[in-house]
Design a protein around this motif. Structure first.
Motif, short mmCIF file in Angstrom:
data_model
loop_
_atom_site.label_atom_id
_atom_site.label_comp_id
_atom_site.label_asym_id
_atom_site.label_seq_id
_atom_site.Cartn_x
_atom_site.Cartn_y
_atom_site.Cartn_z
N LEU A 170 0.83 -1.21 0.00
CA LEU A 170 0.00 0.00 0.00
C LEU A 170 0.87 1.26 0.00
O LEU A 170 2.08 1.18 0.12
N HIS A 171 0.21 2.42 -0.08
CA HIS A 171 0.98 3.66 -0.15
C HIS A 171 1.28 4.22 1.23
O HIS A 171 1.85 5.30 1.36
N TYR A 179 -4.83 0.68 7.90
CA TYR A 179 -6.07 0.57 7.15
C TYR A 179 -7.23 0.05 8.00
O TYR A 179 -8.38 0.24 7.65
N GLY A 234 -5.92 -10.05 5.24
CA GLY A 234 -6.80 -8.92 4.97
C GLY A 234 -7.91 -9.25 4.00
O GLY A 234 -8.71 -8.39 3.64
N ASN A 253 -13.75 -4.73 5.83
CA ASN A 253 -12.48 -4.23 5.32
C ASN A 253 -12.66 -3.08 4.35
O ASN A 253 -11.94 -2.10 4.40
N GLU A 254 -13.63 -3.21 3.44
CA GLU A 254 -13.85 -2.11 2.50
C GLU A 254 -14.27 -0.85 3.26
O GLU A 254 -13.74 0.24 3.03
N ILE A 257 -11.22 0.41 5.22
CA ILE A 257 -10.14 0.92 4.36
C ILE A 257 -10.55 2.29 3.81
O ILE A 257 -9.75 3.22 3.77
N ARG A 258 -11.81 2.40 3.39
CA ARG A 258 -12.27 3.71 2.91
C ARG A 258 -12.11 4.77 4.00
O ARG A 258 -11.61 5.87 3.75
N MET A 262 -8.07 5.72 3.47
CA MET A 262 -8.37 6.70 2.42
C MET A 262 -9.07 7.94 2.96
O MET A 262 -9.41 8.83 2.19
#
Lengths: 458, 280
Positions: A170-171, A179, A234, A253-254, A257-258, A262
């Protein structure tokens, strides 16, 4: 002598905190920390330490805090724990150190987690770092993934003098700390600060490196003396039930993570959007379920339900998380299990069919086994569903390295020394277990570092 | 790593091409892979098809569609993207298929078309036919940005017949399927059209692999946002795809799920427009 009660932790008021993503606990002041540390009985045989996966010198650290020797306390905690400010906040202490504390029987164990977070925060405020200058030993170790297991393994090996490079897909570094766990539980400045320590002691963290995709595993094997794979777990589990394709149905997770990686809660000034309805059903009752439910509340959902097939007494979530969730108005619906999800003609979820459960016997984990009660199905209206059913090992890396032996459920196979079937390639963390806690992964990383060091000096 | 833009040109009124420095992506790219772009530190992770990789650069075709693509359009040669990650995804096998068609009707599909034809043509025993359709003459990409040079046969089509064959890629493909034996079809572009195209190939009993574009967040297999259903089995477009057997895809779900953030996308666009107005 009457047992002195725990020094209470000051927290953001529930009404206020559901409107922000700031830390819920406000942390001990120095006076509060000293008072809490003074409650410690300094047992001859400190049982608390037997409950710690990274084997911290808990008793001595608490004694130093009681004597207001915060610097010494910090350095001693750092000896066994690379990231005490994080573990102090996210460990399930009630099952570990605090659960073993003799005062636990009185219901008032020492608040070890918060004490250690205090010491780490104090060190940060006073710009105190553990200034280790490792003696280079010329060995090169590559670590795949940058979560808790990797962090611990990297620090231990670096302190032994290895040149350590972490490859993160990941970044941002940190894995689940970045995350997965929301900022109100683990503030991001704490994460950044703890990770900066790795760089300070010379661990090289390379972001956006997807081993198997843009970094050749074969090249890593050639270029490094040993490799540690801590690629995490994950990959979301789904129910595979009717209606899971509907819009408004997320994996936890989605959703997380959002929100966490993010920063979707800052949309639209941050670009990643999130849709969160008014009536949210979260399936599951672990820490991830609590995190999802509490994020949904903060995103403005009016009603948030935890849907759980057992009772919260058997839930895997930390006691503090359940307590905080309840304070924030999360509604616990126990002894119900999901059957299918219902949607409208536009493909949006509108409800979930649940069935009532009863307990019959116990399962492998020793918890009561929930069994569906036939004919007790009912429908709950929801416009958002979050599946928090657990995760399985990430398969992106594994699929690129077919020669690596794995279990049928996706976990990497290792021997007693954490070595995989490929010589010099070790593995750890959730990639082995399929999902545990931050501190267990760290304990695992520590054990692996020991094995790797032995291997390198063979 | 500085991901500097080294070329930026219009393909038509809606689409543009950029070349970006991304050596790691360029080195490992195979047709069917995609890249993940993050334009700014507070940007989203967006999956993007790759048209080609040359040296340390990759080429991408982008439609001015949402906030990020419009904002990126205001950038110039010399500006740098925050992150370019990849190559991601599992490409279909590059091998001898026989007479193989790649059909595309949309920006990302055209990029995939060029990339795939170029490599398929290098394999002995393949006869590569590229179909690229555009709505009308003005929309047709410049010749160097089309698969003409990359395929053995090239068919340009426009919906109104203003240039090339009249019709959509599906119409052209149908004629081909009628006329001769096609061994394999690849396709990329508009999702509802890809569903129709898949149904068509099924009728002729020709295998088809199509790009199933879905919303992605991490694009490393962790969020499940891009879940697609292949013969009832759940797969992830980011790591298992994005190209799948078009005969087995649950297209209804794929089309529906693409619209999940429509409202939010409009909101982001509106917010961006307001901001740009304020700048002017």
């Amino acid at each position: 002598m009457a047992i002195q009660e725990r020094i209470p932790m000051r927290e953001q008021d529930p009404e206020v905190r559901i409107t922000n993503f700031l830390s819920v606990p406000l942390g001990y002041s120095a006076e509060e920390a000293v008072a809490e540390a003074k409650r410690c009985l300094q047992c001859k045989v400190p049982l608390c330490e037997t409950g710690c996966p990274v084997r911290m010198d808990i008793k001595d650290i608490i004694n130093l805090i009681a004597d207001e020797k915060f610097e010494e306390a910090f350095l001693l905690s750092k000896k066994d724990n690379a990231v005490p400010a994080m573990t102090g906040r996210v460990c399930p202490q009630e099952d570990q150190c605090e659960g073993k504390c003799v005062l636990d029987k009185t219901g008032q164990p020492i608040n070890i987690g918060k004490l250690f977070a205090f010491v780490a925060d104090w060190a940060r405020d006073n710009e105190l770092m553990d200034e280790t200058t490792p003696q280079e030993n010329g060995k090169k170790v590559a670590i795949v993934g940058s979560g808790p297991a990797s962090i611990t393994c990297a620090v231990d090996l670096r302190k032994l003098g290895c040149h350590v490079t972490i490859f993160e897909a990941l970044h941002m570094a940190g894995g689940v700390l970045q995350y997965g766990i929301p900022a109100f539980r683990l503030p991001r400045d704490v994460v950044d600060y703890e990770l900066s320590y790795l760089e300070k002691i010379g661990v090289d963290i390379q972001l956006n490196q997807v081993v198997g995709q843009n970094v050749d595993f074969e090249e890593l094997k050639k270029d490094y003396d040993a490799i540690y794979l801590a690629t995490g777990a994950g990959a979301p589990r789904f129910l595979n039930c009717e209606g899971e394709k509907l819009k408004g149905v997320y994996s936890a997770n989605e959703f997380l993570i959002r929100v966490n990686l993010m920063k979707a809660y800052k949309f639209p000034s941050w670009d990643t959007p999130i849709f969160c309805g008014n009536k949210v059903g979260v399936i599951g009752c672990g820490n991830v379920a609590m995190d999802s439910a509490r994020c949904a509340k903060r995103l403005g959902a009016k009603e948030v339900y935890i849907l759980y097939r057992r009772t919260k007494q058997c839930a895997p979530a930390r006691a503090e998380e359940i307590h905080h969730a309840e304070e924030e108005g999360i509604i616990f619906k126990e002894m119900i299990s999901p059957c299918r999800m219902l949607g409208n003609e536009d493909g949006w979820v509108t409800g979930i069919e649940m069935v009532k459960t009863e307990f019959k016997g116990t399962d492998k984990s020793g918890r009561p086994r929930p069994v569906n009660i036939e004919g007790s199905e009912f429908i709950m209206e929801v416009d958002t569903i979050i599946n928090a059913l657990g995760t399985t090992p990430n398969r992106l890396f594994l699929s690129n390295v077919p020669e690596l032996e794995t279990h049928s459920w996706g976990g990497i196979k290792v021997d007693d020394n954490f070595m995989t079937n490929i010589p010099g390639v070790f593995a750890g963390g959730d990639a082995l277990s399929g999902g545990s806690t931050v501190i267990e992964a760290m304990g695992n990383g520590r054990d692996a570092a020991e094995s790797i060091n032995k291997y390198l000096n063979k | 790593m500085k991901h500097t833009i080294t070329r930026k040109e219009d393909l038509n009124a809606a689409d543009y091409v950029i070349d970006v420095i991304a050596p790691k992506v360029a080195k490992k790219f195979r047709p069917g892979n995609f890249a993940v772009l993050i334009t700014r530190s507070n940007g989203e992770r967006i999956p993007m098809s790759i048209e080609k990789a040359e040296g340390d650069k990759i080429t991408m075709y982008i439609k001015r569609l949402g906030k990020t693509s419009r904002e990126l359009d205001t950038w110039n040669v010399g500006d740098a993207l925050y992150k370019v990650i990849g190559p991601m995804g599992t490409p279909p096998p590059l091998k001898k298929y026989g007479t193989v068609v790649f059909a595309s009707d949309l920006v990302c599909g055209h990029a995939e078309n060029n990339a795939m034809c170029r490599e398929l043509k290098k394999i002995e025993g393949n006869h590569v036919i590229s179909i690229q359709s555009f709505p009308t003459k003005e929309d047709v990409y410049p010749e160097k940005e089309r698969a003409k040079k990359d395929a053995d046969e090239y068919i340009l089509a426009t919906g109104d017949g203003s240039v090339g064959r009249k019709g959509h890629m599906i119409d052209v493909l149908q004629e081909l399927l009628e006329e001769r034996k096609i061994d394999m079809v690849f396709a990329g572009g508009d999702i509802p059209a890809l569903q129709k195209l898949s149904e068509l190939t099924k009728k002729y009993n020709v295998p088809v692999m199509t790009t199933v574009r879905q919303i992605m967040v991490d694009a490393t297999g962790m969020c499940g946002s891009c879940r697609v259903f292949i013969d009832g089995e759940q797969k992830l477009a980011c790591i298992d795809g994005p190209m799948f057997d078009g005969h087995k895809v649950d297209w209804e779900a794929a089309i529906s799920r693409l619209a999940m953030f429509k409202g939010k996308e409009a909101e982001a666009m509106e917010c961006y427009n307001e901001k740009m107005k304020a700048v002017v």
